[in-house]
Design a protein around this motif. Sequence first.
Motif, PDB file in Angstrom:
ATOM      1  N   THR A  90     -10.265   2.370   1.843  1.00  0.00           N
ATOM      2  CA  THR A  90      -9.077   3.113   2.252  1.00  0.00           C
ATOM      3  C   THR A  90      -7.850   2.632   1.496  1.00  0.00           C
ATOM      4  OG1 THR A  90      -9.921   3.569   4.473  1.00  0.00           O
ATOM      5  CG2 THR A  90      -7.541   3.628   4.190  1.00  0.00           C
ATOM      6  N   ASN A  91      -7.021   3.581   1.080  1.00  0.00           N
ATOM      7  CA  ASN A  91      -5.784   3.256   0.363  1.00  0.00           C
ATOM      8  C   ASN A  91      -4.783   4.366   0.636  1.00  0.00           C
ATOM      9  OD1 ASN A  91      -3.905   2.168  -1.417  1.00  0.00           O
ATOM     10  ND2 ASN A  91      -4.727   3.337  -3.140  1.00  0.00           N
ATOM     11  N   THR A  92      -3.915   4.155   1.619  1.00  0.00           N
ATOM     12  CA  THR A  92      -2.946   5.178   2.002  1.00  0.00           C
ATOM     13  C   THR A  92      -1.546   4.585   2.055  1.00  0.00           C
ATOM     14  OG1 THR A  92      -2.887   4.815   4.393  1.00  0.00           O
ATOM     15  CG2 THR A  92      -4.763   6.069   3.533  1.00  0.00           C
ATOM     16  N   LYS A  93      -0.584   5.442   2.254  1.00  0.00           N
ATOM     17  CA  LYS A  93       0.793   4.961   2.369  1.00  0.00           C
ATOM     18  C   LYS A  93       0.998   4.126   3.634  1.00  0.00           C
ATOM     19  CE  LYS A  93       2.652   9.051   4.749  1.00  0.00           C
ATOM     20  NZ  LYS A  93       3.660  10.136   4.675  1.00  0.00           N
ATOM     21  N   PHE A  94       0.064   4.214   4.590  1.00  0.00           N
ATOM     22  CA  PHE A  94       0.150   3.419   5.809  1.00  0.00           C
ATOM     23  C   PHE A  94      -0.537   2.062   5.647  1.00  0.00           C
ATOM     24  CE2 PHE A  94      -0.017   7.922   7.071  1.00  0.00           C
ATOM     25  CZ  PHE A  94       1.196   8.030   7.743  1.00  0.00           C
ATOM     26  N   GLY A  95      -1.259   1.881   4.530  1.00  0.00           N
ATOM     27  CA  GLY A  95      -2.007   0.657   4.323  1.00  0.00           C
ATOM     28  C   GLY A  95      -3.506   0.924   4.358  1.00  0.00           C
ATOM     29  N   ARG A  96      -4.274  -0.143   4.464  1.00  0.00           N
ATOM     30  CA  ARG A  96      -5.731  -0.005   4.482  1.00  0.00           C
ATOM     31  C   ARG A  96      -6.294   0.012   5.893  1.00  0.00           C
ATOM     32  NH1 ARG A  96      -9.106  -4.293   1.157  1.00  0.00           N
ATOM     33  NH2 ARG A  96      -8.016  -3.211  -0.522  1.00  0.00           N
ATOM     34  N   THR A  97      -5.830  -0.902   6.738  1.00  0.00           N
ATOM     35  CA  THR A  97      -6.366  -1.008   8.097  1.00  0.00           C
ATOM     36  C   THR A  97      -5.486  -0.300   9.132  1.00  0.00           C
ATOM     37  OG1 THR A  97      -5.214  -3.114   8.444  1.00  0.00           O
ATOM     38  CG2 THR A  97      -7.452  -3.219   7.557  1.00  0.00           C
ATOM     39  N   ARG A  98      -4.194  -0.292   8.887  1.00  0.00           N
ATOM     40  CA  ARG A  98      -3.232   0.179   9.887  1.00  0.00           C
ATOM     41  C   ARG A  98      -3.339   1.664  10.238  1.00  0.00           C
ATOM     42  NH1 ARG A  98       1.443  -0.164   7.645  1.00  0.00           N
ATOM     43  NH2 ARG A  98       2.852  -0.663   9.364  1.00  0.00           N
TER      44      ARG A  98
END
Length: 466
Positions: A90-98
């Motif tokens: 996962t790689n999003t603007k919210f982070g990986r785990t959050r």
Amino acid sequence: MQTTNITNEMPLVGSIIKQKNGKLSFKEKISYGLGDLGSNLMWGIVGSFLLYFYTDVALIPVAATGTLLLVARILDSIIDPVIGGFVDRTNTKFGRTRPYILFGIVPFAIMLILTFTSPDISTTGKIIYASVTYIIAGLLYSLINIPYGSLMSLMTRSGEEKDQLSSFRMVGMAVGSIIVTALTTPMVSYFGGGNEHKGYLYTTIIFAVLSAIMFLIVYRNCKERYVDPVSSVKEKGSIIQTYKSAFRNTPWVSTIIFSLLLFIRTGATVSITIYFSLHVLHNPAMISILLPALYVSLLCSAAITPTFLKKFKQRKGNIIAQIIFLIGLAFMPFFEHNMVVFVALWFLANVFGGVSSGAVFSMIANSVDYNEWKFNKKAEGTLYAGYSFATKVGMALGSAVVGYTLALTGYSATNVTPEASSAINMLFFVIPLVCTILQIIAVSFYKLDAIHPKVVSELEARRSAL
């Protein structure tokens, strides 16, 4: 998920933002601990009261209940590695785990409420309804808890900081569990007014709302700093390949087996304590003494664990703590008619038995470091999924053993035979005894303590060279 650039709120993929002076802030540590408080408010009521709710409130046959608890968790645990793999990629603007925490907590809260709702339908219909709601609730719990646990290894590399975060998790776990075990029965009585169906529904709603708020605080305040530049992008390697490496990670394997046995012990103890209080001690009030005492002891464990592990390290410290637990447990049967001494022994034994509950968090996080050092794969989501597997399968196995044993002795909520009472008394002591001995054997293979400082130093050197 589609790869995007991370906003200013999060570090860029592949970068590292160091903590000021190498330390996490108190606000961040306490926020991280709130995640376990919220988790145990919601999942604690499942572990402590769902077996009773199914057998004595929803009136689902005890054998069917035991099978449901076991099968649901095994099916659920099969999904855990998949969720862990998604976290790693996962790689999003919210982070990986959050993002999993942000978008998963409300659906989980709703499904938990439905799990403690018992419709007035046929027995077969109740079994089907319970199976569907319980399985979905477990899947949603994984969707939150695996990323939450994985977050620790992204927050810090420091072994000491991990032990402190583990201690905050233990405090959260203990406080959440104390609240659940001490207040659930009186809250059910208060809100239900004699109607346990209604009482459990309202109680679960309150716990679910509070827990959702706590997880949102985790999302808001806990930051990802050590994002692996290799696994931050979508890797070509399969989850199977990741686990092939994981099973060559001896510290991780040792920790998973150790954790599985810990939660078999916990699941059985929590489940049988209610029946033990009712049908062996013949004192329902002991439910609200023994279960809270168990978790108050964990609160004390949280206070001593960082110092205890700093002195003895993970392997030796866990072995010493579990031996002390065994000694306390061995004396308890001689004092069943002296509740003051019985509860005191129960409490003191679990103070040391609870050291393992905090130790496993940093053991898993350190195993993630070892995995990156040894195999050049951080894989924090996938590796933490192994711990999630141990948690849920262990709790399910512990509860299922209790359920099946009660069924074999002909247990009925309306007619408790002497054979059933004897079986309950035996289960209360024998399962923790056997599991703890096996835990000591399992943790003896955890030999990361001596080389972990070297692992961290070499990882930092690799990153500095990038």
